[in-house]
Design a protein around this motif. Structure first.
Motif, short mmCIF file in Angstrom:
data_model
loop_
_atom_site.label_atom_id
_atom_site.label_comp_id
_atom_site.label_asym_id
_atom_site.label_seq_id
_atom_site.Cartn_x
_atom_site.Cartn_y
_atom_site.Cartn_z
N ARG A 110 -8.39 5.87 6.40
CA ARG A 110 -8.37 6.71 5.20
C ARG A 110 -9.74 6.66 4.55
O ARG A 110 -10.53 5.75 4.80
CB ARG A 110 -7.33 6.20 4.20
CG ARG A 110 -5.93 6.14 4.76
CD ARG A 110 -4.95 5.60 3.76
NE ARG A 110 -4.61 6.61 2.76
CZ ARG A 110 -3.62 6.46 1.88
NH1 ARG A 110 -2.91 5.37 1.86
NH2 ARG A 110 -3.36 7.42 1.00
N TYR B 21 -11.95 5.72 -0.82
CA TYR B 21 -11.38 5.80 -2.17
C TYR B 21 -9.93 6.29 -2.17
O TYR B 21 -9.34 6.50 -3.22
CB TYR B 21 -12.21 6.75 -3.06
CG TYR B 21 -13.64 6.35 -3.22
CD1 TYR B 21 -14.02 5.01 -3.23
CD2 TYR B 21 -14.64 7.31 -3.36
CE1 TYR B 21 -15.34 4.64 -3.36
CE2 TYR B 21 -15.97 6.95 -3.51
CZ TYR B 21 -16.31 5.62 -3.50
OH TYR B 21 -17.62 5.25 -3.64
N ASP B 22 -9.39 6.49 -1.00
CA ASP B 22 -8.02 6.99 -0.91
C ASP B 22 -7.03 5.81 -0.94
O ASP B 22 -7.35 4.73 -0.47
CB ASP B 22 -7.85 7.76 0.40
CG ASP B 22 -7.09 9.05 0.19
OD1 ASP B 22 -6.68 9.31 -0.94
OD2 ASP B 22 -6.94 9.81 1.17
N GLY B 23 -5.86 6.04 -1.48
CA GLY B 23 -4.82 5.00 -1.47
C GLY B 23 -5.17 3.84 -2.38
O GLY B 23 -5.00 2.67 -2.00
N THR B 24 -5.61 4.13 -3.60
CA THR B 24 -6.09 3.05 -4.47
C THR B 24 -4.95 2.16 -5.00
O THR B 24 -5.17 0.97 -5.21
CB THR B 24 -6.89 3.61 -5.65
OG1 THR B 24 -6.33 4.86 -6.03
CG2 THR B 24 -8.35 3.80 -5.30
N ILE B 25 -3.77 2.72 -5.18
CA ILE B 25 -2.64 1.86 -5.62
C ILE B 25 -2.30 0.90 -4.47
O ILE B 25 -2.05 -0.28 -4.67
CB ILE B 25 -1.40 2.70 -6.02
CG1 ILE B 25 -1.70 3.51 -7.28
CG2 ILE B 25 -0.19 1.80 -6.26
CD1 ILE B 25 -0.53 4.36 -7.79
N THR B 26 -2.36 1.43 -3.25
CA THR B 26 -2.09 0.59 -2.07
C THR B 26 -3.13 -0.52 -1.98
O THR B 26 -2.78 -1.70 -1.86
CB THR B 26 -2.18 1.44 -0.78
OG1 THR B 26 -1.27 2.52 -0.89
CG2 THR B 26 -1.88 0.62 0.45
N ILE C 237 3.07 1.41 1.71
CA ILE C 237 3.66 2.61 1.09
C ILE C 237 3.04 3.86 1.71
O ILE C 237 2.84 4.87 1.03
CB ILE C 237 3.52 2.60 -0.45
CG1 ILE C 237 2.06 2.36 -0.88
CG2 ILE C 237 4.41 1.56 -1.06
CD1 ILE C 237 1.84 2.56 -2.38
N LYS D 130 -5.42 9.93 8.00
CA LYS D 130 -4.38 10.49 7.12
C LYS D 130 -5.05 11.52 6.21
O LYS D 130 -5.78 11.16 5.28
CB LYS D 130 -3.71 9.41 6.29
CG LYS D 130 -2.61 10.02 5.41
CD LYS D 130 -1.73 9.02 4.75
CE LYS D 130 -0.59 9.75 4.05
NZ LYS D 130 0.38 8.90 3.46
N HIS E 229 -4.12 14.85 3.87
CA HIS E 229 -2.95 15.49 3.27
C HIS E 229 -3.41 16.66 2.42
O HIS E 229 -4.59 16.81 2.14
CB HIS E 229 -2.19 14.48 2.43
CG HIS E 229 -3.11 13.65 1.59
ND1 HIS E 229 -3.62 14.10 0.42
CD2 HIS E 229 -3.67 12.43 1.84
CE1 HIS E 229 -4.43 13.18 -0.05
NE2 HIS E 229 -4.49 12.17 0.78
N LYS F 4 -3.85 16.97 -3.94
CA LYS F 4 -2.84 16.29 -4.76
C LYS F 4 -2.02 17.28 -5.59
O LYS F 4 -2.56 18.23 -6.14
CB LYS F 4 -3.57 15.33 -5.70
CG LYS F 4 -2.69 14.31 -6.34
CD LYS F 4 -3.48 13.43 -7.26
CE LYS F 4 -3.84 14.16 -8.53
NZ LYS F 4 -4.54 13.37 -9.52
N MET G 163 3.90 7.68 -11.43
CA MET G 163 3.81 7.25 -10.03
C MET G 163 3.55 5.73 -9.98
O MET G 163 4.23 5.00 -9.27
CB MET G 163 2.63 7.99 -9.39
CG MET G 163 2.67 8.09 -7.92
SD MET G 163 1.78 9.54 -7.35
CE MET G 163 0.17 9.37 -8.00
N VAL H 88 -14.04 12.79 -0.91
CA VAL H 88 -13.15 12.73 -2.08
C VAL H 88 -14.01 12.81 -3.34
O VAL H 88 -14.96 12.05 -3.49
CB VAL H 88 -12.35 11.40 -2.06
CG1 VAL H 88 -11.62 11.18 -3.38
CG2 VAL H 88 -11.37 11.38 -0.91
N THR I 248 -10.06 0.89 -10.73
CA THR I 248 -10.43 1.87 -9.71
C THR I 248 -11.88 2.32 -9.92
O THR I 248 -12.65 2.44 -8.96
CB THR I 248 -9.47 3.09 -9.75
OG1 THR I 248 -8.14 2.60 -9.66
CG2 THR I 248 -9.72 4.05 -8.62
N VAL J 188 -14.84 1.93 -7.24
CA VAL J 188 -15.64 3.09 -6.79
C VAL J 188 -17.12 2.78 -6.98
O VAL J 188 -17.95 2.99 -6.09
CB VAL J 188 -15.24 4.36 -7.59
CG1 VAL J 188 -16.25 5.48 -7.37
CG2 VAL J 188 -13.85 4.81 -7.18
#
Lengths: 232, 351
Positions: free
Chosen positions: B92, B95-100, B120, B172, B174, B177, B186, B228, B313, B317
């Motif tokens: 990924r 910077y993608d999937g920051t909660i993960t 997740i 990944k 997608h 958003k 979320m 991103v 975050t 970054v």
């Protein structure tokens, strides 16, 4: 019957008779009152321990009641306050019973009016407390939601929501107590309507440029650079 | 499956010997139930149970990088290698999937001792046996019925000792958003599901020691990723707004040294803005403890985490502006180690 008997002896006799009639009532009233004091203090002691044992202090700390009491200048624990309330209610009840025992018509009338008014006081207190909790809850909800939405005036939004709910609760409580029935509702409507009108005017006049800019951005698609994160 | 004559990859003159012409049996059904990813998954579990399936796979609906091989990669380990749960593994954007990367992966790994890199991820394979097990749980009125379903599926599989592996699926990518998706909701749903699972399995996570790798299947290859866009200034502003307005609430949850740090961080410029890993771990563990002991209303508590998460975050970054993907992975690895080191603090303060 001579004058001495009519003027002096008879009143004294009547007074003596009434005193003799009144004394047992007085002593039984005094006894009930003392008994009330003892029972009240005993119940206060028992309930203080019971409330502490079931952890009511911890629960009230979480719900914000302690904060509310401290703000109001109360240093006692919630279990202590509740126990004191139970004690005082018991003492008041016994006092009322003891006063009724005296069989004085004026006191009886006064007590009757007081007893009829008491439920209103309890309901008003309940309304104020519920209002306080709801005001805190929704004030905090509004504050967090506006911070997360990035509103610079989040603090003001939170405080306004809190104040409005609290004001509504106070109005309802006063209405319940029958204090200035029509006046209070009209005053609330005027104040609340005035605040909303003032805010609308302030936003309309003061925020004219912001609104214009916002609409232009929306219509022309010139939006602020946004993040393209997929957070999950 | 297409079968060609024995040949090499450079030989374009191969002869097609066999091509499947019979249609695949399929059932396509729209979902009209209660809105929410978890509720929809529940229906899938029920269908899997009714059909008595051996293996099942679910994938996100907004994927642009999905290929037919994904289904094979998610289902095959269940059918052939007896795994019960196949988590995805992707390349990924950094910077993608920051909660993960900043919460769910390090926390799940530290708690349950299994390194499931995308707990997740949204695309999973699982056995019919596990689908049956999921249905025995009464969680469908909680946040599990929404965004919390992914972490719930992964944690339930790991905590109940089901055989877990991960399959490399490639990139990944997608759709853009969903603008309607509210970050704080979320975050609330995912984190509340994670914390709720800590309440469900306290003995499991308290007894788990250092983490260990899990079986990873599939050939890992480098992939191109889409850039991103990031608005660092705006993120730091959101953090500052949080410090200004939510300080009173945070003081009920966070230790004094963390509060002192946050007050200092508030004054930092975008160039120096930094929230260290240690502080971040203290924040998450303090929130977990506050959630457990119900210090304040749970929704208020977790929604007040949003500005802190945005600040973290922004710090991530800024720190990784120039870093390559492997360097970023090393930083995440370092964060995970701190989560594991500080786990004793969590266990000791858990009442």
């Amino acid at each position: 019957m001579n004058i001495f008997e009519r003027l002096i002896a008879e009143p004294f006799e009547r007074f003596f008779e009434r005193t003799v009639e009144f004394l047992p009532l007085f002593f039984s009233a005094l006894l009930i009152f003392v008994l009330g004091l003892v029972v009240g203090l005993l119940l206060k002691w028992i309930f203080a321990r019971f409330f502490r044992a079931v952890g009511i202090d911890r629960l009230s700390e979480r719900s914000g009641t302690v904060e509310l009491l401290k703000k109001g200048g109360m240093q006692d624990s919630v279990s202590g306050i509740l126990a004191k309330m139970i004690g005082w209610i018991t003492i008041i009840m016994f006092t009322v019973i003891s006063m009724r025992t005296l069989e004085i018509p004026a006191v009886e009338n006064l007590l009757e009016s007081l007893l009829l008014y008491l439920p209103n006081v309890f309901v008003a207190i309940l309304i104020i407390l519920t209002g306080y909790f709801l005001a805190n809850f929704f004030g905090r909800t509004a504050l967090i939601a506006s911070v997360n939405a990035g509103l610079k005036l989040s603090g003001l939004v939170g405080r306004l929501v809190k104040l409005s709910i609290y004001l509504l609760a106070v109005t309802m409580a006063l209405e319940q107590l029958g204090i200035g029935r029509g006046t209070i509702v009209i005053a609330f409507a005027i104040i609340f309507g005035g605040v909303v009108l003032a805010l609308s005017l302030a936003f309309g006049l003061g925020g004219r440029d912001i609104a214009k800019e916002y609409l232009e951005q929306k219509l022309k698609g010139e939006e602020e650079k946004k993040d393209e994160f997929n957070h999950l | 499956m297409d079968i060609v004559q024995n040949t090499t990859i450079e030989d374009f003159k191969s002869i097609l010997l066999h091509h499947r012409v019979s249609p695949v049996f399929k059932i396509a059904t729209p979902y009209h139930g209660i809105p929410g990813k978890g509720s929809a998954f529940r229906m899938i579990f029920q269908i899997a149970k009714a059909l008595n399936v051996k293996a099942c796979a679910v994938v996100d609906s907004d994927l642009r990088s999905i290929t037919p091989e994904w289904i094979e990669l998610l289902v095959k380990p269940v059918i052939e290698d007896d795994f019960d749960y196949v988590a995805p593994l992707y390349h990924r954007h950094k910077y993608d999937g920051t909660i993960t990367n900043s919460i769910v992966y390090p926390l799940t790994r530290a708690l349950y001792g299994k390194r499931v890199r995308q707990p997740i991820g949204g695309d999973f394979g699982f056995s019919g046996k596990l689908a049956d097990y999921y249905l025995t749980k009464d969680v469908w009125d909680t946040d599990v019925a929404k965004y919390g379903i992914d972490i719930w599926m992964t944690t339930t599989a790991v905590a109940n000792k089901f055989k877990v592996c991960q399959a490399f699926l490639g990139a990944k990518i997608h759709d853009a958003k969903d603008p309607g998706a509210d970050l704080s909701s979320m975050l609330y749903q995912v984190v509340s599901a994670s914390f709720e699972l800590m309440n469900t399995y306290p003995d499991v996570w308290k007894s788990a020691k250092r983490s260990e790798s899990i079986t990873t299947l599939g050939f890992q290859y480098a992939v191109g990723l889409e850039p991103v866009a990031v608005n660092l200034e705006r993120m730091i502003e959101r953090f500052r707004l949080g410090v200004k307005e939510l300080r009173g609430l945070w003081e009920k949850v966070l230790p004094q040294e963390v509060m002192n740090f946050l007050n200092k961080a508030d004054a930092l410029t975008a160039h120096d803005f930094y929230i260290p890993d240690e502080i971040w771990v203290d924040i998450i563990y303090s929130y977990a403890l506050a959630f457990h002991s119900k210090v304040i209303n749970r929704e208020h508590l977790l929604k007040s985490l949003t500005p802190l998460y945005i600040g973290r975050t922004a710090s991530f970054v800024r720190e990784n502006w120039e870093s390559s993907a492997p360097e970023v992975e090393d930083r995440i690895e370092n964060l995970c180690s701190i989560f594991e080191d500080k786990k004793t603090f969590l266990a000791e303060n858990w009442e």
